[in-house]
Every structure is written in C-alpha cells, then in structure tokens.
Write an enzyme that holds these catalytic residues in place. Structure first.
Site, mmCIF file in Angstrom:
data_model
loop_
_atom_site.group_PDB
_atom_site.id
_atom_site.type_symbol
_atom_site.label_atom_id
_atom_site.label_comp_id
_atom_site.label_asym_id
_atom_site.label_seq_id
_atom_site.Cartn_x
_atom_site.Cartn_y
_atom_site.Cartn_z
ATOM 1 N N HIS A 17 21.875 39.298 86.635
ATOM 2 C CA HIS A 17 21.428 37.781 86.421
ATOM 3 C C HIS A 17 19.869 37.706 86.796
ATOM 4 C CE1 HIS A 17 25.499 37.180 88.361
ATOM 5 N NE2 HIS A 17 25.851 36.693 87.271
ATOM 6 N N LYS A 41 38.070 27.676 90.408
ATOM 7 C CA LYS A 41 37.568 28.967 90.384
ATOM 8 C C LYS A 41 36.704 29.141 91.658
ATOM 9 C CE LYS A 41 35.218 31.677 86.964
ATOM 10 N NZ LYS A 41 34.068 31.887 86.082
ATOM 11 N N ARG A 90 26.615 41.463 77.393
ATOM 12 C CA ARG A 90 26.785 43.001 77.849
ATOM 13 C C ARG A 90 27.417 43.693 77.030
ATOM 14 N NH1 ARG A 90 28.795 40.900 83.660
ATOM 15 N NH2 ARG A 90 29.462 39.540 82.189
ATOM 16 N N SER A 127 29.416 40.426 88.961
ATOM 17 C CA SER A 127 29.862 40.161 90.234
ATOM 18 C C SER A 127 30.987 40.699 90.883
ATOM 19 C CB SER A 127 29.763 38.594 90.687
ATOM 20 O OG SER A 127 28.415 38.017 90.114
HETATM 21 P P1 ADP Z 1 30.554 33.416 84.406
HETATM 22 O O1 ADP Z 1 31.726 33.536 85.357
HETATM 23 O O2 ADP Z 1 30.123 32.161 83.836
HETATM 24 O O3 ADP Z 1 30.581 34.531 83.386
HETATM 25 P P2 ADP Z 1 28.826 35.069 85.868
HETATM 26 O O4 ADP Z 1 27.953 34.654 87.282
HETATM 27 O O5 ADP Z 1 29.488 36.246 85.834
HETATM 28 O O6 ADP Z 1 29.250 33.668 85.444
HETATM 29 O O7 ADP Z 1 27.609 35.334 84.663
HETATM 30 C C1 ADP Z 1 26.453 34.110 84.388
HETATM 31 C C2 ADP Z 1 25.487 34.514 83.385
HETATM 32 O O8 ADP Z 1 24.930 35.618 83.568
HETATM 33 C C3 ADP Z 1 26.450 35.112 81.839
HETATM 34 O O9 ADP Z 1 25.668 34.782 80.804
HETATM 35 C C4 ADP Z 1 26.684 36.524 82.038
HETATM 36 O O10 ADP Z 1 26.885 37.236 80.877
HETATM 37 C C5 ADP Z 1 25.298 36.839 82.798
HETATM 38 N N1 ADP Z 1 25.304 38.350 83.308
HETATM 39 C C6 ADP Z 1 26.401 38.588 84.479
HETATM 40 N N2 ADP Z 1 26.025 39.976 84.742
HETATM 41 C C7 ADP Z 1 24.966 40.322 83.924
HETATM 42 C C8 ADP Z 1 24.368 41.583 83.998
HETATM 43 N N3 ADP Z 1 24.844 42.699 84.690
HETATM 44 N N4 ADP Z 1 23.226 41.482 82.898
HETATM 45 C C9 ADP Z 1 22.948 40.616 82.284
HETATM 46 N N5 ADP Z 1 23.572 39.349 82.182
HETATM 47 C C10 ADP Z 1 24.490 39.240 83.159
#
Ligand code: ADP
Length: 159
Positions: A17, A41, A90, A127
């Site tokens: 992130h 959620k 990803r 996450s």
């Molecule tokens: P959501 O549940 O909305 O996907 P996340 O917190 O999982 O929320 O992800 C928020 C954003 O960060 C999304 O655009 C996701 O693709 C991006 N993201 C999550 N993990 C990574 C990572 N390892 N590398 C790059 N971007 C990421």
C-alpha cells in the site's frame, strides 16, 4: 490542484500500500488515502486503528492525507472534489475485478480510475496474507512497518 484518492480497507496497511501511495504522491499534488469502513466488511482492526496505522505509515509524505469513509466511493469523491481514483494491479485477477468497479464508478459519477502496476517486490502481498502469517506467529517484518508488526503481534498475542 491535481487530487486523487487511494481507497482501500487497509486492514492493516502493508508495504505494498505504502509503495502505491508514495508513487501516487509523486504524481499528484494531493493524495487522499481513504479507509473504507463499511459495517458489512468487518476487519481485524477497528476503523480508528486502521486510520491511525495508515497515518503513521504515511507521515513522511506531506501531500498525503488519511481519511475514513463509509458508503459509496463516488459520493466521497464528489463531496471532496476528487476527480480520480488510483487502484493498483497485482495480477490478472485484480484486473478482472477492478475493471468492473472502475466502469461502474465512471457510469455512476464520471469519476476516472487510474491503474498503477504493483511493484513486483510486493505483488504477492495482501493484508489478508499478512494477517494469516502473523496469526501463526510468522515473520512479517519485511511486509509491514514496525508499528503495524507490533499491532499484529499484540492483536494475536491472546489467541
Ligand atoms: P480493497 O479491499 O479495497 O482491495 P485493500 O486495502 O486490499 O483494499 O487495497 C487497497 C489498494 O491497495 C488496492 O488498490 C490494492 O490493489 C492496493 N494494494 C493492496 N496490496 C498491494 C500490494 N501488495 N502492492 C500494491 N498495491 C496493493
């Protein structure tokens, strides 16, 4: 002012992130990292904790602001005068899902979605995986910031 939102659950924030938010902060004047707190959620961490961890993780970026939001992302964009959403890709499966949401958001409110490719160093990182590894006492020190690692340790200490 070129402003975008990086929305997500951030439960908890990972280095993946931060990589995306940091790269967005170099491209735009202001980045709002928006923590989605929809009640349906439920996360491991409370919305307040997720916001606090994300704030600490982005404190070195002066043009990043962390906010909490509930409801439709396009309404948040309208209320905060944000014309664009940054999402990261990803994998191909991310694309399948993200394409639909992006088209829906454009249809609903004309809000553009801009995709950034994930840093290959973090393309395996999510996450949920971090939580799973941490729940078994695995080493997540290269995946999250030290304060997040500590929060995970505290959270799973009683389990
Ligand atoms: P959501 O549940 O909305 O996907 P996340 O917190 O999982 O929320 O992800 C928020 C954003 O960060 C999304 O655009 C996701 O693709 C991006 N993201 C999550 N993990 C990574 C990572 N390892 N590398 C790059 N971007 C990421």
């Amino acid at each position: 002012m070129r402003r975008v939102v990086c929305p997500g659950s951030f439960d908890p924030v990972t280095n993946g992130h931060i990589d995306i938010i940091g790269r967005a902060a170099r491209q735009y004047d202001e980045v709002i990292a928006a923590v989605l707190t929809n009640i349906s959620k439920r996360g491991l961490f409370s919305p307040e904790d997720r916001v606090a961890m994300l704030r600490e993780a982005t404190e070195d970026y002066p043009n990043v602001r962390v906010q909490q939001f509930d409801g439709l992302l396009v309404d948040f964009c309208r209320e905060n005068d944000i014309p664009g959403i940054i999402r990261s890709l990803r994998s191909v499966s991310d694309f399948d899902y993200e394409l639909q949401i992006a088209q829906m958001n454009y249809q609903l409110a004309g809000v553009e979605t801009l995709f950034m490719t994930a840093n290959p160093q973090y393309s395996f990182l999510s996450s949920s995986l971090v939580k799973e590894v941490a729940s078994y006492n695995g080493d997540v020190s290269t995946l999250v910031a030290p304060h997040v690692e500590q929060a995970l340790r505290d959270r799973f200490a009683g389990d």
